[in-house]
Design an enzyme around this catalytic site. Structure first.
Site, PDB file in Angstrom:
ATOM      1  N   GLU A 103       8.562 -40.884  11.461  1.00 47.24           N
ATOM      2  CA  GLU A 103       8.546 -41.566  10.164  1.00 47.24           C
ATOM      3  C   GLU A 103       7.191 -42.234   9.999  1.00 47.24           C
ATOM      4  OE1 GLU A 103      11.638 -44.464   9.297  1.00 47.24           O
ATOM      5  OE2 GLU A 103      13.170 -43.189  10.204  1.00 47.24           O
ATOM      6  N   GLU A 162      15.434 -46.053  16.004  1.00 45.92           N
ATOM      7  CA  GLU A 162      14.946 -47.437  16.096  1.00 45.92           C
ATOM      8  C   GLU A 162      15.963 -48.419  16.683  1.00 45.92           C
ATOM      9  OE1 GLU A 162      13.261 -48.901  12.473  1.00 45.92           O
ATOM     10  OE2 GLU A 162      11.771 -47.316  12.346  1.00 45.92           O
TER      11      GLU A 162
HETATM   12  C1  FCB Z   1      12.606 -47.436   9.073  1.00 47.88           C
HETATM   13  C2  FCB Z   1      13.981 -46.791   9.029  1.00 47.88           C
HETATM   14  C3  FCB Z   1      14.182 -45.868   7.828  1.00 47.88           C
HETATM   15  C4  FCB Z   1      13.590 -46.467   6.574  1.00 47.88           C
HETATM   16  C5  FCB Z   1      12.161 -46.876   6.812  1.00 47.88           C
HETATM   17  C6  FCB Z   1      11.466 -47.422   5.582  1.00 47.88           C
HETATM   18  O1  FCB Z   1      12.651 -48.589   9.860  1.00 47.88           O
HETATM   19  O2  FCB Z   1      14.169 -46.031  10.189  1.00 47.88           O
HETATM   20  O3  FCB Z   1      15.555 -45.602   7.698  1.00 47.88           O
HETATM   21  O4  FCB Z   1      14.348 -47.513   6.146  1.00 47.88           O
HETATM   22  O5  FCB Z   1      12.134 -47.864   7.817  1.00 47.88           O
END
Ligand code: FCB
Length: 530
Positions: free
Chosen positions: A433, A243
């Site tokens: 994620e 990110e």
């Molecule tokens: C994302 C991050 C991860 C975690 C999630 C909830 O932005 O990459 O590390 O904090 O959010």
């Protein structure tokens, strides 16, 4: 593995229909209409491709601290800027950092309990993949500046921590679990970033992290190459960064209660552009280094490495779909949040000044083997007739006060996958994620997972080349500025329990059933709207 439904295997036709509708949508409302081939049949089967990676994600800074018995000096990494960021009393006291002040000892202690965690991942959940990060400052606690030779770098590396990562990766491989390793998940070594100094005085701090572009690009590429050389026999799937836009947004543009990243300064427009450029260049040089140094094909598929990037691809919608001003703002926000960065790393088309015009950069092109998408939210925007932050970009034609981040639109994961497929045809995609902090009411995490997975399945059916899904997260962990107050785990961990016992939440059982079936079992299958 259940059969695919809905499009009769005609992926190309579906993709074409989806393409058409998305372009129509982009031109009109940006709300993606459903092409005819998408209408779900009465009893839809949500299935997934052969060889799909079923995983969970963690990041070292978040899961490692909090070991039940290990000495804090080996369990906690004190050499990262994030360690300083969450422990420096003056930073914690500053309301502008939104830091919880929670002690790192409340973390889940994965550094010590990894064998147990990987047992749970394999035997209880049935995962065949797992995403973790290697912490740069654990490999090189001391500066590597001026040292380029790999043998000399090996002298500087922490042998103990390298052995630890080897043990973790071996533990995954022994269980038949494919590791996906992130090389940079937000944290920088203290010898490259003075988080506190830069928070208080950005113009005069030193070292300045991503703002020292030439230094950091060179050093991070060296670090990436070194890790690939040392651990490439165990890893084939690499993500250079996690990110990058979050580093920029929460670090230099708009730190807020949702997320801060060091140095946590607001509206530093020149720095926003400088850091983005540094991270783009760093990605390309990291890819070169990993491709060069990882020469071992760990899983026997004929490729020693596949290197990509993990990005929070955020669909942007007009607040009022009928308003041309809002539509233009949504397009501009989609560009500023997503495409300006991704076009550079995927296609080598660079827009370093965020003017909306790109120029080719040969040395950035062809450096993405896959795109990892983190999906949490969509944004909705209202338009303004002219740029609100002209020093940032002429494309900043959105109202910053009414911009809303909406975490409750599961179909956004479908849109993110389709938008990426259309913009970058042929690029393999993973959901790296996806998860919710709404874990206290028993069914919300279950519904969240099933609904998002259903949309992923539908995206695949409609032509997205999605090859895996990694739930965030395996266990409750230290959620950056929030500490342990935001929990995302499939397993809960009580921060005050000295043993850090892992207790499965109901969604863990659902995930295991979905993985076993290779599809969403009928009793868990949601009914998606159009
Ligand atoms: C994302 C991050 C991860 C975690 C999630 C909830 O932005 O990459 O590390 O904090 O959010």
């Amino acid at each position: 593995m259940g059969g695919r439904t809905g499009c009769g295997g005609a992926r190309a036709r579906c993709l074409a229909a989806a393409t058409r509708s998305i372009f129509v949508a982009l031109l009109s409302t940006l709300t993606l209409p459903v092409p005819a081939c998408q209408s779900p049949p009465e009893h839809v089967t949500y299935s997934f491709p052969q060889g799909f990676l079923w995983g969970a994600s963690v990041a070292g800074f978040q899961v490692d601290p909090g070991c039940p018995t290990l000495d804090a000096s080996s369990c906690v990494d004190t050499r990262s800027d994030w360690y300083v960021w969450v422990t420096d009393p003056d930073l914690v006291a500053d309301p502008a950092t939104y830091l919880s002040g929670e002690p790192l000892s409340h973390g889940p202690g994965h550094w010590e309990l990894f064998e147990h965690d990987y047992d749970l991942a394999k035997t209880e959940l049935g995962l065949n993949a797992f995403r973790l990060s290697i912490e740069w400052s654990r490999i090189f606690p001391e500066p590597t500046l001026g040292v380029d030779d790999p043998e000399a770098l090996a002298e500087l590396a922490s042998a103990e921590n390298l052995a630890h990562y080897r043990a973790e990766l071996t533990a995954l491989r022994d269980r038949g679990v494919t590791p996906l390793v992130t090389l940079h998940h937000y944290t920088l070594p203290v010898w490259l970033h003075d988080a506190a100094g830069c928070h208080w005085d950005l113009d005069h701090c030193s070292p300045r992290g991503w703002l020292d572009r030439e230094v950091i690009v060179h050093e991070i590429a060296k670090y990436a190459g070194f890790v690939a050389r040392e651990l490439g026999d165990l890893v084939d799937l690499w993500a250079t960064q996690n990110e990058p836009f979050a580093v920029v947004l929460a670090g230099y543009l708009r730190p807020g209660p949702d997320r801060t990243n060091p140095p946590g300064v607001s509206l530093a427009f020149e720095e926003v552009k400088a850091v983005s450029l540094a991270m783009i260049e760093a990605h390309a040089r990291m890819v070169d280094a990993v491709r060069f140094f990882d020469v071992v094909d760990a899983d026997g598929d004929g490729r020693a490495s596949q290197v990509g990037l993990v990005f929070a691809l955020t669909p942007a919608y007009p607040a009022d779909p009928g308003s041309p001003l809002d539509q233009a703002a949504a397009e501009n926000v989609a560009y500023l949040y997503n495409w300006a960065f991704l076009d550079a790393v995927v296609a080598g088309s660079l827009d370093a000044s965020l003017l909306g015009t790109q120029t080719p950069r040969e040395d950035l092109a062809d450096r993405m083997d896959f795109l990892g998408i983190n999906y949490y939210a969509v944004v909705r925007v209202e338009g303004e007739p002219s740029a609100v932050f002209p020093a940032l970009s002429p494309l900043s034609t959105f109202n910053p006060f009414t911009l809303t981040v909406d975490y409750e639109t599961p179909s956004g994961i479908y849109d993110a996958l389709l938008l990426a497929s259309l913009r970058y045809p042929g690029l393999p995609l993973y959901i790296t994620e996806n998860g919710t902090p709404d874990v206290d009411s028993p069914d919300s995490q279950r519904d969240y997972m099933a609904t998002h997975l259903a949309w992923v399945s539908r995206a695949w059916r409609d032509g997205a080349d999605v090859r895996g899904y990694f739930y965030w997260s395996l266990l409750d962990n230290y959620e950056w500025n929030h500490g342990m107050s935001m929990r995302f785990g499939l397993y809960s961990v009580d921060p005050l329990d000295p043993q850090k016992t892992r207790v499965p939440r109901p969604a863990a059982q659902d995930y295991a059933r979905i993985i076993r079936a290779g599809r969403i079992p009928d009793d868990l299958a949601p009914r998606l709207g159009p």
